[in-house]
Design an enzyme around this catalytic site. Structure first.
Site, short mmCIF file in Angstrom:
data_model
loop_
_atom_site.label_atom_id
_atom_site.label_comp_id
_atom_site.label_asym_id
_atom_site.label_seq_id
_atom_site.Cartn_x
_atom_site.Cartn_y
_atom_site.Cartn_z
N ASN A 40 1.34 -1.48 0.52
CA ASN A 40 0.02 -0.15 0.13
C ASN A 40 0.77 1.47 0.36
O ASN A 40 0.25 2.38 0.03
CB ASN A 40 -0.81 -0.18 1.57
CG ASN A 40 -1.79 -1.47 1.35
OD1 ASN A 40 -2.33 -1.49 0.06
ND2 ASN A 40 -2.03 -1.79 2.28
N HIS A 120 -14.37 -2.71 6.43
CA HIS A 120 -13.13 -3.82 6.78
C HIS A 120 -13.33 -3.84 7.92
O HIS A 120 -14.30 -4.10 8.96
CB HIS A 120 -12.17 -2.71 6.93
CG HIS A 120 -10.37 -3.04 7.13
ND1 HIS A 120 -9.71 -2.82 8.46
CD2 HIS A 120 -9.65 -3.52 6.07
CE1 HIS A 120 -8.71 -3.95 8.40
NE2 HIS A 120 -8.52 -3.45 7.09
N GLU A 163 -16.51 2.67 4.51
CA GLU A 163 -14.57 3.27 4.18
C GLU A 163 -15.20 4.87 2.29
O GLU A 163 -16.43 4.04 2.26
CB GLU A 163 -13.93 1.87 3.23
CG GLU A 163 -13.49 0.88 4.05
CD GLU A 163 -12.80 -0.18 3.64
OE1 GLU A 163 -12.42 0.01 3.11
OE2 GLU A 163 -13.81 -1.22 3.71
N SER A 167 -10.51 -1.18 0.11
CA SER A 167 -9.11 -2.04 0.18
C SER A 167 -9.51 -2.69 -1.17
O SER A 167 -8.20 -3.08 -1.80
CB SER A 167 -7.99 -2.04 1.46
OG SER A 167 -9.31 -3.10 1.82
N HIS A 195 -7.50 4.17 2.63
CA HIS A 195 -6.41 4.00 1.59
C HIS A 195 -6.28 4.59 0.47
O HIS A 195 -6.20 5.58 -0.86
CB HIS A 195 -7.40 2.66 0.54
CG HIS A 195 -6.35 0.89 1.89
ND1 HIS A 195 -5.30 1.00 1.05
CD2 HIS A 195 -7.17 0.36 2.05
CE1 HIS A 195 -5.50 -0.47 1.49
NE2 HIS A 195 -6.56 -0.06 2.42
N LYS A 224 0.04 3.57 4.23
CA LYS A 224 -0.36 3.89 3.46
C LYS A 224 0.71 4.50 2.84
O LYS A 224 1.74 4.87 2.24
CB LYS A 224 -1.51 3.42 2.88
CG LYS A 224 -2.54 1.81 3.60
CD LYS A 224 -3.64 2.19 4.08
CE LYS A 224 -4.34 0.54 4.27
NZ LYS A 224 -3.64 0.35 6.20
#
Length: 377
Positions: A40, A120, A163, A167, A195, A224
């Protein structure tokens, strides 16, 4: 009894995982010259020297509430808040700790949390620990999310958790609609930008900033695009004060290293100004996306940004394809359940700004050879 004693049942359970192609084991470090296409570290900062003074204290010594609060923490948090346009921020030891700690501290029994089906694991666990009623809605289904908020009119409080850039799928929800739904039904919008910060949006401020949405709670990661370690929660000062007192993953953890906090401040200033790095990442991503689409076809799932998921299907098939790519000098790990739903094991390809044209050619050639030899997407 064997020497395992009360743990003897684990051997059979591990064997079952292995038979299902789901057993995870430590991987050997990639050989020299292997191109890593699954980290990442989107902008490549993680390979740079440590950006902090050697005079900075290496350890916090205690939790931030005891004696572990240092000037470097406050400066880093102020810099993060100013970058993202929020009143305050609070550092956590990891993205997992940030999500679990914040959600469990904010929501309570009697509340309703509306959560995207592909959120997540850290969000899922935070929801469970909160004791609130959790309503899971289909992935990116804004209609279902709003309907769930409407049905929760009798709740003590309502929360919508998502999110901003998923991801494993590289896609995003309609944050504009979700913000409007939250405003309509007096719900708080909690957005995990792990992300996206550093990578997407103006000055790398994430998807929310790109679409002009202001979450009530924003979580971002430091391990990341910023190439360091840890995470943060940003929002109004009352949020920071509450989490300082009630987020158990913060309260009962030693503060992050002041040396790390000093590095965070440096990296935030750098990433905010790195439009050139983001432009380079976009060019690399588009070349990689076009090349993979011509090789694997519909196996390349629709996405945007640097996450390029290639659907394989069965876990053992994903492992086999990953192994063949590694033999050709390209490291792309197989992603299997429970990280992704059953039947959707994949290669999660990630683009990185520092990949050269020659390396991109080498990557695509490795994929083409692997498809010809062992993979029929």
């Amino acid at each position: 009894m064997t020497e395992l004693g009360a743990l003897r049942h684990l051997a059979a359970e591990i064997e079952a995982l292995e038979q299902a192609g789901l057993l995870r084991k430590p991987n050997a470090p990639p050989p020299a010259g292997c191109l890593v296409l699954c980290s990442n570290d989107y902008l490549g900062y993680g390979t740079d020297p440590w950006p902090a003074s050697s005079e900075t204290t290496s350890g916090a010594g205690a939790s931030r509430l005891v004696s572990g609060h240092h000037a470097e923490h406050a400066l880093a948090e102020q810099t993060i808040a100013e970058w993202l346009g929020f009143e305050a921020a609070l550092l956590f030891s990891s993205g997992y700790a940030a999500n679990v700690g914040a959600i469990a501290a904010l929501a309570r029994p009697g509340d309703v949390i509306v959560s995207d089906a592909l959120n997540h694991a850290s969000i899922i666990d935070g929801c469970r620990l909160s004791g609130a009623t959790v309503v899971v809605v289909p992935h990116r289904d804004a209609d279902a999310a709003e309907a769930a908020l409407e049905r929760a009119r009798g709740a003590r409080r309502r929360w919508l958790v998502t999110e901003s850039y998923f991801s494993m799928d590289g896609d995003s929800p309609d944050l504009v609609r979700l913000r409007a739904a939250c405003d309509r039904w007096d719900a708080a919008l909690f957005v995990d930008e792990a992300h996206a910060v550093g990578t997407l949006g103006p000055r790398g401020r994430g998807v929310s900033a790109r679409v002009g949405v202001r979450p009530d709670v924003l979580v971002g990661a430091l391990g990341k695009a910023l190439g360091l370690q840890g995470a943060f929660v940003a929002g109004p000062m009352v949020l920071r004060t509450w989490l300082w007192n009630r987020a158990r993953s913060f309260v009962f953890s030693t503060g992050i290293s002041p040396t790390l906090a000093a590095a965070v401040r440096h990296r935030v200033i750098r990433v905010a100004a790195d439009d050139e790095g983001r432009a380079r990442l976009e060019r690399v991503t588009e070349r990689l996306r076009a090349g993979l689409a011509s090789i694997v076809g519909d196996a390349l799932l629709p996405s945007h940004g640097p996450i390029l998921p290639c659907l394989v299907g069965a876990p053992e098939d994903a492992l086999r394809v990953s192994a063949r790519l590694r033999e050709r000098g390209v490291l792309v790990q197989a992603i299997r359940p429970p990280t992704v739903p059953p039947g959707t094991s994949r290669l999660r390809v990630t683009a990185h700004a520092r990949l050269t044209d020659a390396e991109l050619t080498r990557i695509l050639y490795a994929f083409m050879e692997t498809v010809m030899e062992t993979w029929n997407p």
